[in-house]
Design an enzyme around this catalytic site. Structure first.
Site, PDB file in Angstrom:
ATOM      1  N   ASP A 240      52.917  93.272  16.306  1.00  6.29           N
ATOM      2  CA  ASP A 240      52.000  93.755  15.270  1.00  6.29           C
ATOM      3  C   ASP A 240      50.604  93.134  15.381  1.00  6.29           C
ATOM      4  O   ASP A 240      49.767  93.340  14.504  1.00  6.29           O
ATOM      5  CB  ASP A 240      52.575  93.513  13.881  1.00  6.29           C
ATOM      6  CG  ASP A 240      52.796  92.029  13.581  1.00  6.29           C
ATOM      7  OD1 ASP A 240      52.461  91.195  14.431  1.00  6.29           O
ATOM      8  OD2 ASP A 240      53.317  91.726  12.497  1.00  6.29           O
TER       9      ASP A 240
ATOM     10  N   TYR B  10      44.845  85.931  21.098  1.00  6.70           N
ATOM     11  CA  TYR B  10      45.682  84.950  21.775  1.00  6.70           C
ATOM     12  C   TYR B  10      45.127  84.539  23.136  1.00  6.70           C
ATOM     13  O   TYR B  10      45.555  83.517  23.694  1.00  6.70           O
ATOM     14  CB  TYR B  10      47.107  85.489  21.952  1.00  6.70           C
ATOM     15  CG  TYR B  10      47.965  85.344  20.721  1.00  6.70           C
ATOM     16  CD1 TYR B  10      48.750  84.215  20.516  1.00  6.70           C
ATOM     17  CD2 TYR B  10      47.987  86.341  19.745  1.00  6.70           C
ATOM     18  CE1 TYR B  10      49.533  84.084  19.383  1.00  6.70           C
ATOM     19  CE2 TYR B  10      48.767  86.218  18.612  1.00  6.70           C
ATOM     20  CZ  TYR B  10      49.537  85.086  18.428  1.00  6.70           C
ATOM     21  OH  TYR B  10      50.307  84.958  17.295  1.00  6.70           O
TER      22      TYR B  10
END
Length: 436
Positions: free
Chosen positions: A169, A258
Site C-alpha cells: 500500500d 524507501y
C-alpha cells in the site's frame, strides 16, 4: 453471495482498519464470517475482543472466530488477507538494532534487517501456504506480508500454481501525500510506476481531469515547497522530509520514499537512535493502545475513546477482493514476475508495476519503454541480492546468504556483511533455516 475471510496475522494492529473498510463495502463485499489466525494466541485474543466490539458498535451480524489452528482458520474460506510478522515486534527490534551496531541502516524491510526478516518470513510463510494449499486450495491469498519481493519470489518457486496476489500500500500512501500536500484527488490519477517492492519510481502521473501528465508540476512543487507534514507522526514527517530532499537531488522521477535507505544510508544512520528504533515506537504506541482498548472493553469504560478507522492499508486489499468477485478489472500496483513487462530488465525479476485485477486474477501491464540505466543498475543489483537470499533459504547455504548480504546496497564490504550475518544467525535461531 456472502464470503468467509481469514486474516492471517490477525493480532496485528492493522486488522481493525481492514474490518472497517470491508464494512464500508458491505453491499459489494458481504462477509458472513471473519477468522483471525495468529500463532500468537494472546495478541489474537486481544484483537478478537476489539473486533467483536467494533462489529457490535456497527450493528453487524458477522461470525467472528480467533484461532491458532490452520485447519480451523483456512478450511472453507474464500479469501486470506495475509499480514503475518514472523517473530513479532521483538525480532523486528533486532532487525533494526543489529545493523545499527555496525553503522548500517536498521530497517524492517530494507537493508540487512529486511534480509533477516525475509529469512524468517520465507520459512513461516511457505509453511502457511502449505496449509492453505491443503485446506482451501481455491481461496485467494491477498498478501501484504513483507518483504514482499522476497516473499513473492519464494512462493513462485515453491507454489507456482497457488492463487496469490502480492501487494503493497506504499504507493497509495505516496499518492495520499500528494493529495494532502498539493490538492490532487488520487481517484483522478492514473500512474505508471515501476521498480521492486519499496524500491521504485513513477514514470508519469496522468490526471484525467486535466488531460495531461502532472508529474513535472508535482516535482516542481516538491522542489519549491516540500511536503505538507502537518498532523503527521514525527517518524513519518521525518521520512517525507528526507523524500523531498531526495527529489531535489534526483529530480527526474517521483520516487518511493524507501529509496532513502539505499541512496542516503549515511543520513539514515546519522539520524537513528540505536537504542530506540521504530519497533520500540510501535511497541510503546500502537501495541500499548491495543492493550488499553482491550481493558476499556472488558471494564466497559471510556468506550467512546476507542478510535479505529478505515485506512489505506485496508482499502487496497478490500478493493482487490471486490475486483476479483465482480470482475471489475481495476488497476493496482502489484508485485509480479517481470516476464518482459520492463523490457530491459531481466525477465525473472519480481517487479512492482501496474496490473489489472479481475476474476481470473492478475494481468500485468507491459510498460513498453526501457528504464534509465541508473535505475536499472540499482534494481538489478537488488534483484540479484534478493535472489541469492532466496537461494540461501532453499539450499540452506551460508555462502549464498553471505553473498546476498555482501551485495545488499546498504553494505560497504564483505567483512561487515559477515559480522552482521553471524549476529543474525545467533539471534534468529530456529526462525531461520539451518545455514551450512
Amino acid at each position: 453471495m456472502s464470503y468467509v475471510i481469514t486474516i492471517a496475522g490477525g493480532g496485528s494492529g492493522h486488522t481493525p482498519g481492514i474490518l472497517l473498510t470491508a464494512l464500508r463495502y458491505r453491499k459489494e463485499f458481504l462477509i458472513n464470517e471473519i477468522r483471525l489466525y495468529d500463532t500468537d494466541e494472546v495478541r489474537n485474543e486481544d484483537m478478537r475482543i476489539i473486533m467483536d466490539f467494533l462489529l457490535k458498535r456497527e450493528h453487524e451480524d458477522v461470525k467472528l472466530v480467533a484461532t491458532s489452528d490452520p485447519k480451523d482458520a483456512f478450511t472453507g474460506c474464500d479469501f486470506i488477507f495475509s499480514q503475518i510478522r514472523v517473530g513479532g515486534m521483538e525480532m523486528r527490534e533486532l532487525d533494526e538494532k543489529i545493523p545499527l551496531k555496525y553503522g548500517l541502516v536498521g530497517q524492517e524491510t530494507c537493508g540487512l534487517g529486511g534480509f533477516a526478516y525475509g529469512m524468517r518470513t520465507m520459512k513461516g510463510f511457505t509453511e502457511m501456504v502449505g496449509f492453505i494449499q491443503q485446506y482451501p486450495p481455491d481461496a485467494w491469498i491477498l498478501n501484504y506480508t513483507n518483504p514482499e519481493t522476497i516473499v513473492s519470489e519464494t512462493v513462485r518457486r515453491q507454489f507456482p500454481n497457488i492463487k496469490i496476489i502480492n501487494a503493497c500500500d506504499m504507493t497509495i500512501g505516496i499518492e495520499m501525500l500528494l493529495e494532502r500536500s498539493f490538492g490532487y484527488d488520487r481517484k483522478n490519477l492514473v500512474a505508471t510506476y515501476y521498480g521492486l517492492n519499496h524500491f521504485g519510481w513513477y514514470h508519469d502521473i496522468y490526471d484525467v481531469t486535466k488531460g495531461r501528465d502532472v508529474m513535472p508540476e508535482i516535482l516542481e512543487k516538491i522542489k519549491q515547497q516540500g511536503f505538507n507534514t502537518e498532523g503527521t507522526e514525527p517518524s513519518w514527517a521525518h521520512t517525507w522530509n528526507i523524500m523531498a530532499d531526495m527529489q531535489r537531488v534526483f529530480p527526474d522521477n517521483l520516487m518511493n520514499n524507501y529509496l532513502q535507505y539505499y541512496l542516503f544510508p549515511d543520513k539514515i544512520v546519522e539520524s537513528a537512535n540505536p537504542t530506540y528504533t521504530r519497533a520500540n515506537e510501535i511497541m510503546d504506541g500502537r501495541n500499548k493502545t491495543i492493550k488499553e482498548n482491550v481493558a476499556k472493553i472488558q471494564e466497559n469504560r471510556d468506550l467512546d475513546t476507542i478510535d479505529y478507522k478505515s485506512v489505506a492499508h485496508g482499502q487496497y486489499i478490500v478493493e482487490m477482493a471486490m475486483s476479483i468477485i465482480h470482475n471489475q478489472n481495476k488497476r493496482f500496483m502489484l508485485i509480479v514476475p517481470n516476464m518482459g513487462a520492463i523490457p530491459n530488465l531481466r525477465p525473472d525479476a519480481v517487479v512492482e508495476i501496474p496490473c489489472y485485477v479481475n476474476a481470473k486474477g492478475v494481468e500485468p501491464i507491459s510498460l513498453r519503454f526501457d528504464i534509465p540505466d541508473f535505475q536499472k543498475g540499482l534494481m538489478e543489483a537488488q534483484v540479484a541480492a534478493e535472489k541469492l537470499l532466496v537461494d540461501a533459504f532453499f539450499e540452506n547455504s551460508y555462502q549464498k546468504a553471505l553473498e546476498a548480504f555482501t551485495l545488499n546496497q546498504t553494505v560497504p564490504n564483505a567483512t561487515v556483511a559477515k559480522n552482521v550475518l553471524d549476529d543474525f544467525i545467533a539471534a534468529n535461531g530456529d526462525y531461520w533455516v539451518n545455514l551450512k
